[in-house]
Design an enzyme around this catalytic site. Structure first.
Site, mmCIF file in Angstrom:
data_model
loop_
_atom_site.group_PDB
_atom_site.id
_atom_site.type_symbol
_atom_site.label_atom_id
_atom_site.label_comp_id
_atom_site.label_asym_id
_atom_site.label_seq_id
_atom_site.Cartn_x
_atom_site.Cartn_y
_atom_site.Cartn_z
ATOM 1 N N ASP A 1 -11.681 3.886 5.805
ATOM 2 C CA ASP A 1 -10.837 3.164 4.511
ATOM 3 C C ASP A 1 -9.519 2.871 5.036
ATOM 4 O OD1 ASP A 1 -9.016 3.355 2.460
ATOM 5 O OD2 ASP A 1 -8.878 5.418 1.968
ATOM 6 N N LYS B 1 -2.706 -4.212 -2.286
ATOM 7 C CA LYS B 1 -1.736 -3.518 -1.334
ATOM 8 C C LYS B 1 -1.047 -4.353 -0.121
ATOM 9 C CE LYS B 1 -4.006 1.151 -1.929
ATOM 10 N NZ LYS B 1 -2.792 1.905 -2.728
ATOM 11 N N HIS C 1 -7.968 10.190 1.105
ATOM 12 C CA HIS C 1 -7.861 9.951 -0.385
ATOM 13 C C HIS C 1 -9.270 10.290 -0.958
ATOM 14 C CE1 HIS C 1 -7.367 7.118 -3.830
ATOM 15 N NE2 HIS C 1 -6.027 7.092 -3.448
ATOM 16 N N GLN D 1 -4.393 1.518 3.403
ATOM 17 C CA GLN D 1 -3.144 1.566 4.229
ATOM 18 C C GLN D 1 -2.890 1.101 5.544
ATOM 19 O OE1 GLN D 1 -0.804 2.564 2.066
ATOM 20 N NE2 GLN D 1 -2.134 3.361 0.442
ATOM 21 N N CYS E 1 -3.697 11.402 -4.995
ATOM 22 C CA CYS E 1 -5.188 11.361 -4.726
ATOM 23 C C CYS E 1 -5.618 11.761 -3.465
ATOM 24 C CB CYS E 1 -5.699 9.720 -5.269
ATOM 25 S SG CYS E 1 -5.352 9.058 -6.669
#
Length: 407
Positions: free
Chosen positions: A199, A225, A122, A202, A362
């Site tokens: 990251d 999220k 991302h 997700q 993104c």
């Protein structure tokens, strides 16, 4: 009544029609919906004990501080950090990753050093490293992708060397659904003296994450999220690394002593939380963690796995569909339909109440790697059902038929 029926009832936004059709929300990878319990927790803060934290000794201030710091304790337990000092509240994943790239990377990188990334990152886990490399003279290197959108540990072994100082990688790709082998990559990074930055935007909402088991050095994620409010997230960092890093924002809250020409900083975690913190957001994140744990992260992961496998089976019956990413994946499907632009497809689906994402997500370098301009993406969460998938797939078939007739 099943557990899933109970879960859906907790999300008031799902009980509505969009364009005269029941809402089917398949865009949780962009932002999840919020259960009533989270909405009420934020509302209750503003209604009952709205006050600043840490500073006041009055009752409302004490109550707000307890809520804010209580949320930090919930985060610590949720990701199994070793100390609340390792949990920094930020504005989200982007701010958390920028903090590491600015504070840690710029202080520890020099010319000849390397930052290793993947081509599926991302932009939030790509652009900060570009800027850090430009500022320090370090170089970016990229792991190649396999045909199915995964990485090979043999490539990691081959590319991580004594010049590699940082390995930055998404735990789960927001486009491909690839679940990267973070624990194994971290081990390779550490054997070569590199720091591992992950990251987790997700991953944390959808699976059980244990930062001590993974042994990562930094891990970032967002509340919005994972059923929480927008505008708040978390940077986890190992205490020994955070203690040696300088703050990136300066002002109130993060100081110890201020003189006319110099100042000193508070201890962790507060030295990274300058200004009035995101109080309501953190309290909402704490409520979201309570909610997810009441359902069970194992149950959520299992439900999403079943849904995405069902979706893949149904979608693969459609001629002219291209699905990107590996067979074993997290709960999202990114795809294209022949001769139908993703934006047109998303508009057609919206006309029957189905919300999906369309664009480059993104991840423009990944789009180039896939040789596409844009894609459509359906992403699932704990409140989605097989009926949602059926409505979505039927919508794909109707869109294909409509645009086929047009062209």
């Amino acid at each position: 009544m099943t557990m899933l029926d109970h879960v859906r009832r907790d999300f008031p936004i799902l009980d509505q029609d969009v364009n005269d059709h029941p809402l089917v929300y398949l865009d949780s990878a962009a932002t999840s919906q919020k259960p009533a319990q989270v909405i009420e927790a934020v509302e209750n803060y503003y209604k009952q004990y709205n006050s600043n934290v840490h500073r006041g000794v009055h009752t409302l201030g004490s109550h707000a501080t307890d809520g804010y710091e209580g949320a930090r304790k919930k985060v610590k337990k949720f990701i199994n950090a070793s100390s609340v000092k390792e949990v920094i509240f930020t504005r989200g994943t982007t701010t958390a990753l920028n903090t590491v790239a600015y504070s840690y990377a710029r202080a520890n990188l020099s010319e000849g050093d390397e930052i290793l990334l993947t081509k599926m990152e991302h932009h939030s886990n790509l652009i900060p490293w570009q800027q850090a490399a430009k500022a320090t003279g370090a170089t970016l290197t990229y792991l190649p992708l396999q045909e199915d959108g995964t990485i090979a540990l043999s490539d990691v072994e081959a590319m991580v060397n004594e010049n590699t100082k940082i390995v930055a990688m998404g735990h789960v790709s927001n486009v491909l659904g690839t679940i990267n082998p973070i624990k194994e990559v971290t081990d390779i990074a550490h054997r070569n003296g590199a720091v591992m930055v992950v990251d987790g935007a997700q991953s944390v909402p959808h699976m059980k994450v244990d930062v001590q088991d993974l042994d990562v050095d930094f891990y970032a994620f967002s509340a919005h999220k994972m059923c929480g409010p927008t505008g708040v997230g978390v940077l986890y960092g190992k205490k020994e690394l955070l203690e040696n890093m300088e703050p990136v924002e300066f002002g109130g809250e993060m100081i110890d002593f201020v003189n006319l020409y110099d100042s000193t900083w508070k201890e962790l975690p507060w030295k990274f939380e300058g200004g009035t913190p995101i109080i309501a957001g953190a309290i909402g994140l704490g409520a979201a963690i309570d909610y997810l744990e009441s359902v069970g992260m194992t149950q959520i992961e299992k439900h999403e796995h079943e849904l995405v496998q069902y979706a893949l089976e149904q979608m693969n019956t459609i001629d002219g569909i291209t699905i990107y990413g590996p067979e074993e994946r997290a709960g999202l499907v990114t795809f294209n339909l022949d001769d139908v632009h993703p934006h047109d497809l998303a508009t057609a689906l919206d006309s029957i109440g189905v919300a999906v994402r369309a664009g480059h997500h993104c991840a423009q370098p990944l789009m180039k790697e896939l040789n596409v301009v844009a894609t459509a993406r359906a992403s699932f969460y704990l409140y989605n059902t097989k009926n949602d998938v059926d409505v979505f797939v039927e919508g794909l078939k109707k869109a294909k038929e409509f645009f086929g007739d047009v062209f």
